[in-house]
Design a protein around this motif. Structure first.
Motif: not given
Length: 314
Positions: A229-230, A234-235, A237-241
């Motif tokens: 969740e933290d 912080e991000t 970026v769609d792929d990273m999410r």
């Protein structure tokens, strides 16, 4: 007479002499058969008395089957799809690692788990100081030189045993674990002077083992969810999410299953019961071995006496 005929005659003479000696020895055995039987029966009676004096030891067993949900395949799929992006973001995807069954079996033999279990159920005296079980009263009998039941005090010279001393005795004398690698079934047994104690302790042991692994997984998932969740905050970026959401989904699923699933690691196929008959001592076997030993000793002695008498006569 030729030389060959002389050798043949000597051979026949020796052979006849051996046969005579064998017959004499058998007749000597037969003459003293009552002595041999008497010695064997005496040792059998001694074996019966000794086996009767030995305390009964009962064994309660439980057959367990693994109750695992395959979360590793889901983690592997996430790793194959998003492993590169996760590593760039500094997120280490979890490995499959050891199965819960392997972890549980190792935990079951660990000092930490067994020590906590012994303390929780106050089993120190039952493990370290018992010497027999009173069937009529249904009570354990303790060694008074080690533990006083009335005062609840340790009377041995060294005082109360350490938890490691109790742990060693429990693991060596009371707990038996066997796992079938092909079927993954696990058999756990507890041995004790009291059949009721063995059944009760084994039931609690399996329950505590499941609950321990459950608590560990719930704590691990809660910590992972908090961390994810933290990182999600912080991000951008769609792929990273997507990676983070997939990982959170797996952790929520793991936490939910841990909270609601009965028999978290093992479910009981054959539950522990109070044994009706002791596992040890094998009294009939002890008497039989004593009788056979008596026969062997008797015939060995008779053979030696027979050999000495023949030597003396010659």
């Amino acid at each position: 007479m030729s030389e060959n005929s002389k050798k043949s005659s000597a051979f026949n003479y020796d052979k006849t002499e051996d046969q005579i000696n064998l017959v004499e020895m058998l007749l000597y055995f037969w003459k003293h058969k009552l002595l041999a039987i008497s010695v064997a029966l005496t040792l059998a009676i001694v074996g019966a008395v000794v086996s009767k004096l030995l305390p009964d030891i009962y064994e309660s067993s439980a057959l367990l089957a693994p109750n695992e949900t395959d979360n590793n395949s889901g983690m592997a799929a996430i790793g194959n799809q998003f492993g590169g992006l996760a590593s760039l973001a500094g997120i280490a995807l979890p490995n499959a690692g050891a199965s819960k069954v392997t972890l549980a079996l190792e935990l079951l033999k660990s000092r930490v788990f067994i020590s906590e279990f012994i303390r929780k159920y106050h089993l120190e005296a039952d493990i370290y100081a018992t010497e027999s079980w009173d069937k009529e009263k249904g009570e354990l009998i303790y060694d008074k030189s080690i533990f006083d039941v009335e005062s609840g005090a340790w009377t041995r010279e060294k005082g109360e045993p350490t938890i490691l001393e109790v742990y060693d005795i429990f693991l060596e004398d009371h707990l038996v674990i066997s796992a079938n690698e092909k079927s993954n079934f696990v058999n756990i047994s507890v041995r004790h002077f009291s059949p009721h104690w063995a059944q009760e302790v084994l039931t609690n042991l399996v329950s505590e083992l499941n609950e321990k692994i459950r608590a560990m997984d719930i704590k691990s998932s809660a910590k992972s969810i908090s961390y994810l969740e933290d990182r999600l905050k912080e991000t951008q970026v769609d792929d990273m999410r997507k990676v983070l959401f997939r990982l959170m989904e797996r952790e929520f699923q793991k936490k939910m299953l841990a909270e609601v699933k009965d028999g978290y690691v093992f479910y009981t196929v054959d539950p522990p019961v109070v044994p009706e008959y002791p596992r040890w001592p094998k009294r009939i076997l002890i008497v039989l071995i004593s009788f056979i030993a008596g026969l062997v000793i008797s015939f060995t002695g008779i053979t030696l006496v027979y050999s000495f008498r023949r030597e003396f006569k010659s």
